[in-house]
Motif scaffolding. Structure first.
Motif, mmCIF file in Angstrom:
data_model
loop_
_atom_site.group_PDB
_atom_site.id
_atom_site.type_symbol
_atom_site.label_atom_id
_atom_site.label_comp_id
_atom_site.label_asym_id
_atom_site.label_seq_id
_atom_site.Cartn_x
_atom_site.Cartn_y
_atom_site.Cartn_z
ATOM 1 N N GLY A 1 0.792 -0.867 -0.309
ATOM 2 C CA GLY A 1 -0.017 0.496 0.230
ATOM 3 C C GLY A 1 0.877 1.506 -0.371
ATOM 4 O O GLY A 1 0.525 2.176 -0.676
ATOM 5 N N ASN A 2 2.061 1.518 0.682
ATOM 6 C CA ASN A 2 2.684 2.209 1.188
ATOM 7 C C ASN A 2 3.840 2.910 -0.467
ATOM 8 O O ASN A 2 4.098 4.166 -1.001
ATOM 9 N N ARG A 3 3.893 1.346 -0.997
ATOM 10 C CA ARG A 3 4.718 0.992 -2.085
ATOM 11 C C ARG A 3 4.478 2.398 -3.535
ATOM 12 O O ARG A 3 4.283 2.610 -3.953
ATOM 13 N N ARG A 4 2.994 1.962 -3.478
ATOM 14 C CA ARG A 4 2.359 2.421 -4.480
ATOM 15 C C ARG A 4 3.057 4.446 -4.909
ATOM 16 O O ARG A 4 2.660 4.939 -5.593
ATOM 17 N N LEU A 5 3.224 4.471 -3.715
ATOM 18 C CA LEU A 5 3.860 6.224 -3.602
ATOM 19 C C LEU A 5 5.028 6.610 -4.093
ATOM 20 O O LEU A 5 5.874 7.564 -4.105
ATOM 21 N N TRP A 6 6.057 5.640 -3.951
ATOM 22 C CA TRP A 6 7.438 5.609 -4.326
ATOM 23 C C TRP A 6 7.767 5.454 -5.790
ATOM 24 O O TRP A 6 7.534 4.471 -6.673
#
Length: 85
Positions: A12-17
């Motif tokens: 989930g957090n990865r999608r912003l990197w």
């Protein structure tokens, strides 16, 4: 930038990197397989996040550690917190 994503889950957090090289560590193989499908360029490790961190922390520029949320994990139910008034 070389990023270590501990407790990766579904990413989930990865999608912003953007524009980073990611190694993700997830304990559950089924969840790790979904992560692989969503982020095929990432290196995914199925294993213990704590041990991987101890063994490899020097290889990363940034470490994201996001353990499972106690309000949503099985830990909450296992200790009976959900039965409190």
């Amino acid at each position: 930038m070389n990023v270590l994503n501990l407790y990766a889950g579904l990413g989930g957090n990865r999608r912003l990197w953007d524009e980073v090289k990611v190694t993700a560590v997830e304990f559950n193989a089924d969840i790790a397989n979904v992560y692989c499908h969503l982020y095929p360029a990432d290196n995914v490790i199925v294993g213990d996040a704590h041990q991987y961190l101890l063994d490899n922390f020097k290889n990363f520029d940034f470490i994201w550690s996001s353990p499972p949320c106690q309000t949503h994990s099985s830990f909450r139910q296992n200790i009976g917190v959900s039965n409190l008034p």
